[in-house]
Design an enzyme around this catalytic site. Structure first.
Site, PDB file in Angstrom:
ATOM      1  N   SER A  51       0.800  -1.225   0.000  1.00  0.00           N
ATOM      2  CA  SER A  51       0.000   0.000   0.000  1.00  0.00           C
ATOM      3  C   SER A  51       0.834   1.276   0.000  1.00  0.00           C
ATOM      4  O   SER A  51       0.289   2.369  -0.119  1.00  0.00           O
ATOM      5  CB  SER A  51      -0.932   0.022   1.221  1.00  0.00           C
ATOM      6  OG  SER A  51      -1.723  -1.139   1.262  1.00  0.00           O
ATOM      7  N   HIS A  55       2.060   3.498   8.299  1.00  0.00           N
ATOM      8  CA  HIS A  55       0.940   3.443   9.235  1.00  0.00           C
ATOM      9  C   HIS A  55       1.247   4.226  10.499  1.00  0.00           C
ATOM     10  O   HIS A  55       2.390   4.277  10.950  1.00  0.00           O
ATOM     11  CB  HIS A  55       0.645   1.993   9.627  1.00  0.00           C
ATOM     12  CG  HIS A  55       0.067   1.172   8.521  1.00  0.00           C
ATOM     13  ND1 HIS A  55      -1.287   1.034   8.338  1.00  0.00           N
ATOM     14  CD2 HIS A  55       0.658   0.461   7.522  1.00  0.00           C
ATOM     15  CE1 HIS A  55      -1.513   0.253   7.280  1.00  0.00           C
ATOM     16  NE2 HIS A  55      -0.338  -0.100   6.773  1.00  0.00           N
ATOM     17  N   VAL A 178      19.855 -18.547  -1.578  1.00  0.00           N
ATOM     18  CA  VAL A 178      20.315 -19.414  -0.486  1.00  0.00           C
ATOM     19  C   VAL A 178      19.530 -20.714  -0.548  1.00  0.00           C
ATOM     20  O   VAL A 178      18.299 -20.697  -0.599  1.00  0.00           O
ATOM     21  CB  VAL A 178      20.114 -18.724   0.882  1.00  0.00           C
ATOM     22  CG1 VAL A 178      20.497 -19.679   2.020  1.00  0.00           C
ATOM     23  CG2 VAL A 178      20.917 -17.438   0.949  1.00  0.00           C
ATOM     24  N   ILE A 383       6.966 -10.499   8.527  1.00  0.00           N
ATOM     25  CA  ILE A 383       6.899  -9.050   8.343  1.00  0.00           C
ATOM     26  C   ILE A 383       5.833  -8.730   7.297  1.00  0.00           C
ATOM     27  O   ILE A 383       6.118  -8.526   6.122  1.00  0.00           O
ATOM     28  CB  ILE A 383       8.269  -8.463   7.940  1.00  0.00           C
ATOM     29  CG1 ILE A 383       9.375  -8.970   8.869  1.00  0.00           C
ATOM     30  CG2 ILE A 383       8.217  -6.941   7.959  1.00  0.00           C
ATOM     31  CD1 ILE A 383       9.218  -8.592  10.330  1.00  0.00           C
ATOM     32  N   SER A 389       6.291   0.290   7.310  1.00  0.00           N
ATOM     33  CA  SER A 389       6.350   1.326   8.344  1.00  0.00           C
ATOM     34  C   SER A 389       7.343   0.955   9.431  1.00  0.00           C
ATOM     35  O   SER A 389       7.974   1.817  10.035  1.00  0.00           O
ATOM     36  CB  SER A 389       4.969   1.511   8.983  1.00  0.00           C
ATOM     37  OG  SER A 389       3.957   1.457   8.016  1.00  0.00           O
ATOM     38  N   CYS A 447      10.679   9.146 -21.207  1.00  0.00           N
ATOM     39  CA  CYS A 447       9.332   8.747 -20.790  1.00  0.00           C
ATOM     40  C   CYS A 447       8.487  10.002 -20.725  1.00  0.00           C
ATOM     41  O   CYS A 447       8.671  10.835 -19.850  1.00  0.00           O
ATOM     42  CB  CYS A 447       9.376   8.062 -19.429  1.00  0.00           C
ATOM     43  SG  CYS A 447       7.786   7.932 -18.608  1.00  0.00           S
ATOM     44  N   CYS A 484       0.804   5.545 -20.213  1.00  0.00           N
ATOM     45  CA  CYS A 484       0.962   4.675 -21.392  1.00  0.00           C
ATOM     46  C   CYS A 484       1.656   3.380 -21.000  1.00  0.00           C
ATOM     47  O   CYS A 484       1.813   2.483 -21.817  1.00  0.00           O
ATOM     48  CB  CYS A 484       1.677   5.388 -22.536  1.00  0.00           C
ATOM     49  SG  CYS A 484       3.465   5.185 -22.600  1.00  0.00           S
TER      50      CYS A 484
END
Lengths: 522, 420, 120
Positions: A51, A55, A178, A383, A389, A447, A484
Site C-alpha cells: 500500500s 501506518h 540461499v 513481516i 512502516s 518517458c 501509457c
C-alpha cells in the site's frame, strides 16, 4: 572487524525493505556485512507491491512487537526521509466507520492507538470527516483521524537504504539464492546458488572512477565484488558467517526452519491493487481505511507519494509463494469495496493492477531476534503489514542486538546521508536549466508520461547497485510508470540499458533472468 | 520571449501537412517541434502499404507517404526541432519545450497547432487478471521494435484486439517466421479495416475470434500462455468457454487514445467520446488561436484524412495569424444521434464558415443498408445510403454554406443514421 | 455456377463483392468503381499481393531499411519472397527507391527501399 574464520560477520538474506534497513543499520558498525538477494535487484518481492503507506500504529495489538516497531518506525521516518532523500509525506489517515453499531470498534481502535503511543489521534464525526475529505460517502458516520499516517515510495525507500548501506561497505550479491543453512561452529554456513550474472558495463567503471575521484563513495559496485568472489555462472558455493539475518519475506519460514526446531509457517497473503492515473490522484488527500465491520474488512483508498490514486488490497491466503497474479474476482472486490467509503472514484482511469504477497505468520506477529535453539540466527519473519512502516525500527533493533553480541564498535566514518537521483521535471525552471546545461541528457525526455529524462535513466543504471532491468529503472526513476505504461519508451530505455551496461539487447530483461523482452534479431 | 507566428506541436503526418499548408497560405515564421529524432511520426514504423490512395492516387508505404511531406517541409525550408518535447502550453499560447541543446525554452506563438497524435491503450487499462510477465506489448511498441530496431519480440503470439495495428502486426510477425495463433476481439465486429482482415489474417489463415477476450495471463517471468474466453453481450466472459493458448507474446491492439495532456495544460476541455478537444469548423479549440488536427483531435482510420484535416488547420491558423479573426458569431452546434457517436467539428461558426465544411464521424455499431442523414433542426436536408457502416471506418458528410443560408434560423444540425 | 463473396481491398472502402463464375464468364457485382471488378477477377483467377518488410543495413543510422516489392507478386510466392528479403543485406547509405533485390524469388519483381538510411 571481520572474524577471519568467516567470510562475513553478518549475512543478510533478502533485499527487501527489511533486509536493506537491517543492512543499513548494521553498516554503522565495524562489521563485514553481506546481503544476498535472489533476484536481480533490491525491492523485488513484498516490498514492491504493497500500500506504500507509513501506518500511524493503532492497528497492532497493544504491547505487541508489531505495535512497538510500527510506532517507532513511523517516528523515525522524518529523519530517515531527510537523510536518505526519500519522498515521504505525512498526509494523515482516516479509518471510516459506517454504522453506529460499529462505533465501539472505532473507540477500541482509538484506545489501542493511544496505548501504542500514536500521537494526535482523534475520533471525528462523519461531517467533519467529509469536510476533510469531500469525496467520502454519506454512509460514513464517524472516523478515526491519525495525523501521523504517511505515504512513501516503497521502491525509493528500499533503494535508498540499500544504496546507503552499499556506500557504507555492505556487499550486495544479486541473483544469489540461499539453498541451505547449516550450523558451523558458532556461526553458520550457507549454500548459495548463483542464478545469473549481474553485468557491469563500461559505464559502471566510469562511475566508479567518478566516485574514487572524490565523492567519497565506496568506489566499488556490488558487481565488482561479486565478480571477484563468485565463481562462474550457475555455480553453487558456500558462504560462512558469524551471524545470519533472515529477512526473506514469504520464504522466511523456510530458512528459519533450516536452523530451528521451533517451526514457523509463513502463508503468502495476496493483496490485489488498482493504480489510477495521476489525474485521479487528488480524489482523496488522506489515506482512507475502512473499519472492519459486519461487511468484513474493507480496502484502502490513498494518494501515492507520486500523485496517483491507489486502491486495495484484497486478502487471500494462498499456498503459492510466487502467486503474484490478479484474479477477476479480486479486482472486482477492490472496486466494489472501495466505493463504500469514497464516492465517484474514476475507475476508468486505472492504469495498472497488481498483486503483492504479505508474509503472514500464523500468530500475526513480527518474529524478531534469535530463536532459542539457534543463537546467532536473527529472524525478521512474519513481516507483513505494517512491515514497511516498521522497517526503520526493525533495522535499528536487530542491528543493535547483533552489534552488541558481536562486540562491534560503531564505525568512525559512517556516511548517514544519501542523495537521490534528481527528478528533473519537478525542479524549478532555473535549476532544471542549469542541470541541462551541465548534463544535456537531462534535456532528452524518454518517458513522456512521467517526464523522465535520459539523464535520470542513465543515473539509475550508473549508481552503486544500479538498475540492470527495465523494472529496476522503473522503480528508480518512474520511467514507464505513467499512463501509457511504457508503450512509447520501452525500446529507447532498452537501448540505453544495453548501451550503459553492455548487456546485449536480447538479454535485456523486464526483471529477472527469464523475463527477456525480445527473442532476437529479425 | 521568442515569437513565432505558428508553432506546431508534433512532426507526424498531421504536423507536417499543417506546416506545409500554413506556409502555402503565406506564413513564413513556422516552427515544428518533434519529440522523436526524425520527422514523420508513427508512419516511420508503418512499413506496410496502403497509404495515400486518396491523396496521391497511389499505394504507398508509411515511410514513403511521410517522405512526400517531409520533402515539402524541407523544400519550403520550414524550421523544425527534433528530440524536442513540449512540456507546457498556456491558453495565451506560450509554449515551453525542452531539448538537450537549448534546455528549457518558452516561446510565444501567434497560433498553435496541436498535432501530438495518439497513444495505445495499455494492458493496465483493461485490468486483465493474471501475472505481469515480459512479452506483453502494445502492438505499436512491438511494431517499433521490429520495424525500426529490427528485433523479433516473440515466436508464438496471441493478439488481443483487432485494431489495425494489431492486424498489421499479425501479418508482420507471420512473415518474419513467428506463429500468430489467434486474434481475439471482445466486440462482435472488428475495429480494423476490412482490407486488413483480408490481407493480414485471411491470407495467412489466422483465426479471428469475435466476442472473445483474454481472461488470464500465465507465466511469471516471460509469458507462457493466455486463456481466452467468449464474452456475452455485456462483454462478460462466459464460464466454460475458456481456451488456453500457449504463447510467449501477447500483443494488444485495444484502442488508441488521443494524447491531450498538453491540451489540458492549456485549459482545453476534452470531448468525452473522442477524447480530443471540441473544435469549430475551422478546427479551432475553445482556446483562441489554438488549433487541433489529426489523431490528437480524434482517432482516424486513414492517414489521408489526417493530412486533409491538418491542411485545413494549417490554413485556418495562417488566416488567424494574418487577420486575428475574432470569435465567430452565430454558432450552430452539431449533434450526433442515432448511431452516430460524435462529429468533428462539434460546432459551426456561420460567420467565418467556408463554402463547404467536411464533418467526420464514426458510427457506434455495424449497420447494414442505412442512410446517413443530415437535419437542420427537424428538416431533413440530405441522406445517403450506405451498404455497410462500421465503427472501424470513419465516415463523412459535407455541409455547404449555401444550403445553410437557405435555413437562416437553424439552431442545430443533426447527423444520424436511419433505417428507412 | 459458382459464387464467391469477397471484400475488395483495392482501397480502404472495402466494398463487398460478389463474383459469379459460370463457365468462362465472370460477373462482379457490389463494386463501386472499376478497380473493384479488376480486383475481384484477379483475386479469383490469380491473386497477388505487395509484400513489405525490412532489410538489414550495414553501417546505417538505423538498423533496418523498410522495403517493398515494386509491384504485386503472386500470393503463393509470398514466403519465397520473404526468404530472399530476410537473407538480404545492404550497405548504407540507402535512398528511397533503391533496388535492394533485382529479381526476387523468380517473380521478376524488384524489391526496393521505401525509406532512406544515411551512413552512420
Amino acid at each position: 572487524m571481520n572474524n577471519q574464520r568467516y567470510d562475513a560477520d553478518v549475512v543478510v538474506i533478502g533485499g527487501g525493505v527489511t533486509g536493506c534497513a537491517v543492512a543499513r543499520e548494521l553498516s554503522r558498525y565495524d562489521l563485514k556485512v553481506c546481503l544476498l538477494e535472489r533476484t536481480e535487484d533490491v525491492c523485488s518481492g513484498t516490498s514492491k507491491a504493497n500500500s506504500a503507506i507509513i501506518h500511524a500504529g493503532y492497528d497492532a495489538a497493544a504491547g505487541s512487537v508489531m505495535a512497538k516497531m510500527n510506532v517507532e518506525g513511523n517516528r523515525l521516518m522524518d529523519q530517515l526521509a531527510a537523510d536518505l532523500d526519500i519522498p515521504f509525506r505525512r498526509n494523515g489517515s482516516l479509518v471510516l466507520c459506517f454504522s453506529e453499531e460499529d462505533m465501539p470498534g472505532l473507540q477500541e481502535l482509538y484506545v489501542r492507538g493511544v496505548t501504542n503511543g500514536v500521537p494526535g489521534l482523534r475520533i471525528i464525526s462523519g461531517d467533519e470527516a467529509r469536510r476533510m475529505e469531500p469525496n467520502l460517502t454519506d454512509e460514513v458516520v464517524a472516523a478515526l483521524y491519525a495525523p501521523t499516517g504517511g505515504i512513501v515510495c516503497p521502491f525509493n525507500m528500499t533503494i535508498a537504504l540499500a544504496e546507503n548501506a552499499c556506500e557504507n561497505g555492505v556487499e550486495f550479491h544479486f541473483l544469489t539464492e540461499v539453498t541451505e543453512i547449516r550450523k558451523c561452529g558458532e556461526g553458520y554456513e550457507l549454500s548459495v546458488r548463483e542464478t545469473g550474472e549481474r553485468t557491469d558495463g563500461p559505464a559502471g567503471d566510469a562511475y566508479k572512477a567518478e566516485c574514487e575521484d572524490g565523492t567519497g563513495a565506496a568506489g566499488k559496485t556490488a558487481a565488482d565484488l561479486q565478480e571477484a568472489e563468485m565463481p562462474e555462472n550457475g555455480a553453487v558455493k558456500t558462504i560462512t558467517a558469524r551471524f545470519v539475518v533472515n529477512a526473506a519475506g514469504v520464504y522466511a519460514d523456510r530458512f528459519h526452519n533450516m536452523v530451528s526446531r521451533r517451526r514457523i509457517s509463513i502463508t503468502p497473503r495476496r493483496g490485489t491493487y488498482c493504480l489510477l492515473d495521476q489525474e485521479a490522484g487528488h480524489h482523496v488527500d488522506k489515506t482512507i481505511f475502512q473499519l472492519p465491520g459486519k461487511y468484513g474488512k474493507g480496502v484502502l483508498v490513498t494518494p501515492t507519494i507520486h500523485g496517483n490514486l491507489l486502491i486495495g488490497p484484497t486478502a487471500a491466503d494462498i499456498g503459492d509463494k510466487e502467486g503474484t497474479y490478479t484474479t477477476a474476482e479480486e479486482l472486482a472486490e477492490v472496486t466494489a469495496k472501495s466505493a463504500r467509503g469514497v464516492k465517484d472514484i474514476p475507475y476508468r482511469q486505472v492504469i495498472t493492477s497488481f498483486a503483492g504477497l504479505r508474509a503472514h505468520e500464523a500468530g500475526h506477529e513480527f518474529i524478531l531476534g534469535e530463536p532459542e535453539d539457534a543463537p546467532g540466527f536473527f529472524d525478521a519473519a512474519g513481516i507483513e503489514s505494517p512491515g514497511l512502516s516498521s522497517a526503520p525500527a526493525i533495522g535499528v533493533y536487530l542491528a543493535e542486538m547483533i552489534a552488541q553480541k558481536a562486540g562491534a564498535p560503531v564505525k568512525e566514518h559512517f556516511v548517514s546521508t544519501r542523495k537521490g537521483i534528481p527528478h528533473v521535471a519537478a525542479m524549478d525552471r532555473e535549476s532544471r536549466a542549469a542541470l541541462i546545461a551541465e548534463r544535456p541528457d537531462y534535456g532528452t525526455i524518454v518517458c513522456r508520461c512521467e517526464n523522465v529524462s535520459e539523464g535520470e535513466i542513465v543515473d539509475s543504471i550508473r549508481r552503486p547497485l544500479g538498475a540492470r532491468s527495465l523494472d529496476g529503472i522503473k522503480r528508480r526513476v518512474r520511467q514507464g510508470m505513467g499512463r501509457c505504461q511504457a508503450g512509447f519508451c520501452t525500446p529507447r530505455t532498452m537501448e540505453i540499458l544495453s548501451r550503459e551496461t553492455g548487456i546485449p539487447m536480447e538479454k535485456i530483461c523486464k526483471n529477472q533472468p527469464g523475463s527477456e523482452m525480445i527473442t532476437g534479431e529479425i | 520571449m521568442r515569437h513565432h507566428d505558428i508553432v506546431i506541436v508534433g512532426g507526424g503526418p498531421a504536423g507536417l501537412a499543417a506546416a506545409v499548408a500554413a506556409r502555402k497560405a503565406g506564413i513564413s515564421d513556422i516552427l515544428i517541434l518533434e519529440r522523436d529524432n526524425v520527422l514523420g511520426g508513427i508512419l516511420n514504423q508503418c512499413i506496410h502499404n496502403g497509404f495515400g490512395l486518396h491523396t496521391f492516387k497511389e499505394e504507398l508505404t508509411g515511410p514513403e507517404y511521410a517522405a512526400r511531406y517531409i520533402a515539402q517541409v524541407e523544400e519550403e525550408k520550414i524550421p523544425y526541432r527534433l528530440n524536442t518535447i513540449v512540456v507546457d502550453i498556456t491558453r495565451s499560447r506560450e509554449v515551453t519545450y525542452i531539448n538537450r541543446e537549448e534546455g528549457l525554452v518558452t516561446i510565444r506563438a501567434g497560433a498553435v497547432i496541436l498535432a501530438m497524435g495518439c497513444r495505445e491503450r495499455p494492458r493496465g487499462a483493461l485490468n486483465t487478471p493474471g501475472y505481469r510477465p515480459a512479452g506483453i506489448y502494445s502492438a505499436g511498441t512491438a511494431q517499433r521494435l521490429m520495424n525500426i530496431e529490427g528485433y523479433l519480440v516473440g515466436k508464438e503470439a496471441v493478439i488481443l484486439g483487432s485494431g489495425d495495428i494489431g492486424l498489421i502486426m499479425a501479418r508482420r510477425m507471420t512473415l518474419e517466421g513467428a506463429k500468430v495463433k489467434v486474434v481475439a476481439e471482445i466486440m462482435p465486429y472488428s475495429g480494423g479495416l476490412k482490407r486488413n482482415i483480408v490481407q493480414c489474417l485471411d491470407d495467412y489463415g489466422i483465426p479471428l475470434k469475435l466476442s472473445h477476450t483474454v481472461v488470464d495471463i500465465h507465466g511469471k517471468e516471460r509469458l507462457t500462455g493466455v486463456t481466452i474466453a467468449e464474452v456475452d453481450e455485456n462483454k462478460n466472459p462466459i464460464p466454460g468457454t475458456e481456451e488456453y493458448y500457449s504463447c510467449d507474446t501477447l500483443l494488444l491492439s485495444v484502442g488508441l487514445i488521443p494524447e491531450n495532456e498538453l491540451s489540458k495544460s492549456a485549459g482545453i476541455s476534452l470531448n468525452r467520446v473522442t477524447s480530443g478537444p471540441n473544435v469549430n469548423d475551422r478546427l479551432e479549440t475553445e482556446a483562441e488561436g489554438i488549433y487541433a488536427c489529426g489523431n490528437v483531435l480524434h482517432v482516424h482510420d486513414l492517414v489521408d484524412f489526417v493530412s486533409q484535416e491538418a491542411a485545413l488547420a494549417g490554413e485556418n491558423a495562417a488566416e488567424y495569424v494574418k487577420n486575428a479573426a475574432s470569435d465567430g458569431e452565430n454558432v450552430i452546434p452539431l449533434v450526433a444521434a442515432d448511431g452516430v457517436r460524435y462529429t468533428v467539428p462539434q460546432f459551426l461558426e456561420m460567420d467565418g464558415m467556408r463554402d463547404s465544411v467536411t464533418v467526420r464521424f464514426r458510427v457506434a455499431d455495424v449497420y447494414r443498408d442505412r442512410y446517413i442523414s443530415v437535419y437542420y433542426d427537424d428538416q431533413l436536408i440530405s441522406r445517403k445510403k450506405k451498404k455497410v457502416l462500421a465503427p472501424g471506418e470513419m465516415e463523412q458528410v459535407v455541409l455547404s454554406k449555401k444550403s445553410l443560408a437557405e435555413y437562416p434560423r437553424t439552431e442545430r444540425i443533426t447527423i444520424r443514421t436511419e433505417v428507412e | 455456377m459458382e459464387v464467391r463473396e469477397l471484400i475488395c481491398i483495392s482501397c480502404p472502402m472495402g466494398c463487398p463483392l460478389t463474383v459469379t463464375m459460370d463457365g468462362d464468364s465472370l460477373t462482379v457485382t457490389g463494386n463501386t468503381c472499376p478497380r473493384g471488378e479488376d480486383y475481384a477477377k484477379k483475386e479469383v483467377l490469380s491473386p497477388t499481393r505487395i509484400v513489405t518488410s525490412s532489410v538489414r543495413v550495414n553501417g546505417g543510422t538505423i538498423a533496418r531499411v523498410s522495403v517493398k516489392t515494386k509491384t504485386d507478386i503472386p500470393k503463393g510466392k509470398i514466403f519465397d519472397v520473404m526468404k530472399e528479403i530476410r537473407a538480404a543485406r545492404v550497405d548504407a547509405p540507402v535512398a528511397m527507391g533503391d533496388v535492394v533485390i533485382a529479381d526476387c524469388a523468380g517473380t521478376g519483381v524488384e524489391v526496393i527501399a521505401t525509406k532512406s538510411v544515411a551512413r552512420a
